[in-house]
Design a protein around this motif. Structure first.
Motif, PDB file in Angstrom:
ATOM      1  N   LYS A 104     -84.565-107.704  82.401  1.00 12.94           N
ATOM      2  CA  LYS A 104     -85.809-107.313  83.389  1.00 12.94           C
ATOM      3  C   LYS A 104     -85.566-107.208  84.683  1.00 12.94           C
ATOM      4  N   ALA A 105     -84.956-107.988  85.347  1.00 10.01           N
ATOM      5  CA  ALA A 105     -84.471-108.143  86.599  1.00 10.01           C
ATOM      6  C   ALA A 105     -83.799-107.044  87.079  1.00 10.01           C
ATOM      7  N   GLU A 106     -82.677-106.691  86.126  1.00  8.66           N
ATOM      8  CA  GLU A 106     -81.846-105.705  86.415  1.00  8.66           C
ATOM      9  C   GLU A 106     -82.535-104.147  86.475  1.00  8.66           C
ATOM     10  N   LYS A 107     -83.623-104.073  85.642  1.00  9.71           N
ATOM     11  CA  LYS A 107     -84.404-102.842  85.689  1.00  9.71           C
ATOM     12  C   LYS A 107     -85.088-102.496  86.994  1.00  9.71           C
ATOM     13  N   LEU A 108     -85.458-103.730  87.353  1.00  6.11           N
ATOM     14  CA  LEU A 108     -86.135-103.605  89.040  1.00  6.11           C
ATOM     15  C   LEU A 108     -85.377-103.281  89.949  1.00  6.11           C
ATOM     16  N   LYS A 109     -84.100-103.865  89.636  1.00  6.87           N
ATOM     17  CA  LYS A 109     -82.983-103.985  90.757  1.00  6.87           C
ATOM     18  C   LYS A 109     -82.822-102.211  90.794  1.00  6.87           C
ATOM     19  N   LYS A 110     -82.709-101.503  89.906  1.00  6.38           N
ATOM     20  CA  LYS A 110     -82.199-100.040  89.766  1.00  6.38           C
ATOM     21  C   LYS A 110     -83.310 -99.162  90.167  1.00  6.38           C
ATOM     22  N   ILE A 111     -84.714 -99.617  90.025  1.00  6.86           N
ATOM     23  CA  ILE A 111     -85.777 -98.855  90.814  1.00  6.86           C
ATOM     24  C   ILE A 111     -85.761 -99.005  92.377  1.00  6.86           C
ATOM     25  N   PHE A 112     -85.418 -99.950  92.869  1.00  4.17           N
ATOM     26  CA  PHE A 112     -85.291-100.065  94.521  1.00  4.17           C
ATOM     27  C   PHE A 112     -83.760-100.161  94.851  1.00  4.17           C
ATOM     28  N   LEU A 113     -82.857 -99.556  94.177  1.00  7.60           N
ATOM     29  CA  LEU A 113     -81.512 -99.424  94.665  1.00  7.60           C
ATOM     30  C   LEU A 113     -81.197 -99.081  95.852  1.00  7.60           C
ATOM     31  N   SER A 114     -82.001 -97.660  96.196  1.00 11.77           N
ATOM     32  CA  SER A 114     -81.850 -97.119  97.424  1.00 11.77           C
ATOM     33  C   SER A 114     -82.575 -97.815  98.735  1.00 11.77           C
ATOM     34  N   LYS A 115     -83.448 -98.809  98.563  1.00 16.98           N
ATOM     35  CA  LYS A 115     -84.366 -99.332  99.270  1.00 16.98           C
ATOM     36  C   LYS A 115     -84.132-100.672 100.004  1.00 16.98           C
ATOM     37  N   GLY A 120     -89.776-113.666  89.422  1.00 11.37           N
ATOM     38  CA  GLY A 120     -90.563-112.890  88.877  1.00 11.37           C
ATOM     39  C   GLY A 120     -90.121-111.334  88.594  1.00 11.37           C
ATOM     40  N   ALA A 121     -90.282-110.772  87.722  1.00 16.29           N
ATOM     41  CA  ALA A 121     -89.841-109.219  87.565  1.00 16.29           C
ATOM     42  C   ALA A 121     -90.776-108.129  86.918  1.00 16.29           C
ATOM     43  N   GLY A 122     -92.053-108.847  87.142  1.00 14.80           N
ATOM     44  CA  GLY A 122     -93.173-108.122  86.408  1.00 14.80           C
ATOM     45  C   GLY A 122     -93.673-106.872  87.285  1.00 14.80           C
ATOM     46  N   GLY A 123     -95.022-106.626  87.037  1.00 12.42           N
ATOM     47  CA  GLY A 123     -95.607-105.679  87.708  1.00 12.42           C
ATOM     48  C   GLY A 123     -95.836-106.167  89.299  1.00 12.42           C
ATOM     49  N   ALA A 124     -96.324-107.187  89.324  1.00 11.58           N
ATOM     50  CA  ALA A 124     -96.636-107.585  90.833  1.00 11.58           C
ATOM     51  C   ALA A 124     -95.313-107.677  91.751  1.00 11.58           C
ATOM     52  N   SER A 125     -94.268-107.978  91.069  1.00 13.32           N
ATOM     53  CA  SER A 125     -92.895-108.083  91.691  1.00 13.32           C
ATOM     54  C   SER A 125     -92.581-106.748  92.073  1.00 13.32           C
ATOM     55  N   LYS A 126     -92.906-105.712  91.613  1.00 16.55           N
ATOM     56  CA  LYS A 126     -92.440-104.285  91.913  1.00 16.55           C
ATOM     57  C   LYS A 126     -93.050-104.125  93.253  1.00 16.55           C
ATOM     58  N   SER A 127     -94.627-104.119  93.303  1.00 17.13           N
ATOM     59  CA  SER A 127     -95.257-104.063  94.538  1.00 17.13           C
ATOM     60  C   SER A 127     -94.988-104.731  95.550  1.00 17.13           C
ATOM     61  N   ILE A 128     -94.475-106.057  95.434  1.00 15.27           N
ATOM     62  CA  ILE A 128     -94.227-107.046  96.620  1.00 15.27           C
ATOM     63  C   ILE A 128     -92.768-106.479  96.827  1.00 15.27           C
ATOM     64  N   ILE A 129     -91.986-106.112  96.439  1.00 16.29           N
ATOM     65  CA  ILE A 129     -90.657-105.692  96.760  1.00 16.29           C
ATOM     66  C   ILE A 129     -90.746-104.326  97.591  1.00 16.29           C
ATOM     67  N   TYR A 130     -91.677-103.381  96.988  1.00 10.92           N
ATOM     68  CA  TYR A 130     -92.079-102.311  97.842  1.00 10.92           C
ATOM     69  C   TYR A 130     -92.483-102.643  99.325  1.00 10.92           C
ATOM     70  N   ALA A 131     -93.417-103.583  99.051  1.00  7.00           N
ATOM     71  CA  ALA A 131     -93.904-103.969 100.509  1.00  7.00           C
ATOM     72  C   ALA A 131     -92.890-104.519 101.377  1.00  7.00           C
ATOM     73  N   LEU A 132     -91.907-105.541 100.929  1.00 11.39           N
ATOM     74  CA  LEU A 132     -90.801-106.106 101.687  1.00 11.39           C
ATOM     75  C   LEU A 132     -90.011-105.008 102.110  1.00 11.39           C
TER      76      LEU A 132
END
Length: 261
Positions: free
Chosen positions: A145-156, A116-128
């Motif tokens: 959509k997954a690529e967009k998510l990847k970009k947000i957390f690129l440095s993390k 999943g690459a929706g809103g919940a996924s963003k929070s989960i990736i941040y928690a991870l």
């Protein structure tokens, strides 16, 4: 009387409304919690009215990103780029804390696959990321959509994107499987067999109901954390932010709903 509510579209009877209203009763808090439906096209015209007339709000899809420009987001909400709790015109993200507080980091064995690459996924990736996880596999039907998510957390966090067609083979070599989609909410399944899950030590399914995925985990003695646990921990954070949290009463209230009473 204090007023709290959940901004949503389309309308659905939320767990938040049921649990929080019962909690207010048990804790003798003069308050009400409502499900508030906003038609997406009217959001920009109506949002300030709700922010100004409610003592606290929750926000769910499709508004978690859209609401940011109308509040002052705290640091985590800025980094995740999603707000799901509002108080005194500040925007918070309690989803990531819900995930973070719902499990001991030692339960997370790598490799980890997140679907999943929706809103919940963003929070989960941040928690991870906050738990010290350095990499994960992200599976989504829409690769863009997954690529967009990847970009947000690129440095993390190092995210390797895989197509949905490869889910079975990735799960077979993974230790932790996190479902951050609605699959299972209405009885749908991932079409996975027991042997596909035999390598897993943890399944985390954010869907509230007893999904086929949760059933197969329990039947095969795989540690399983469900959406109600996720909701409980972010619910605690909401109440803390709103300054109306009494642990014993909230736990007692939640247990009633967790048992399906």
């Amino acid at each position: 009387m204090k007023k709290f509510g959940l901004l949503e579209y389309p309308h659905k009877e939320s767990l938040s409304k049921k649990v929080f209203n019962e909690y207010f009763k048990k804790a003798n808090i003069d308050a009400v919690y409502e499900d508030i439906v906003i038609v997406p096209d009217n959001f920009d015209d109506e949002i300030n009215k709700y922010i100004n007339s409610y003592d606290g709000l929750n926000v769910t899809v499709p508004f978690k990103e859209k609401v940011i420009k109308y509040v002052e987001p705290v640091e985590e909400a800025k980094e995740i780029n999603a707000v799901n709790c509002i108080f005194n015109n500040k925007g918070y993200n309690t989803d990531w804390k819900g995930f973070y507080n719902s499990l001991n980091p030692s339960m997370l064995k790598e490799p980890i696959v997140l679907v999943g690459a929706g809103g919940a996924s963003k929070s989960i990736i941040y928690a991870l990321y906050k738990m010290g996880i350095k990499k994960l596999f992200l599976v989504n039907r829409t690769v863009e959509k997954a690529e967009k998510l990847k970009k947000i957390f690129l440095s993390k966090i190092d995210i390797k994107i895989e197509s949905f067609d490869h889910l079975q083979s990735i799960i077979r070599t993974s230790k932790t499987f996190i479902n951050a989609t609605s699959i299972g909410m209405f009885g749908e399944s991932f079409n996975l067999e027991v042997r596909d899950l035999s390598n897993l030590s943890l399944i985390y399914d954010i869907v509230y109901n007893n999904t086929p995925l949760q059933k197969i985990a329990k039947e095969n003695n795989i540690k399983c954390i469900d959406g109600r646990t996720f909701w409980y921990h972010q619910g605690v954070e909401n109440l803390k932010i709103w300054h109306i949290y009494t642990p014993e009463i909230f736990d007692e209230t939640f247990k009633t709903f967790a048992r399906g009473e």
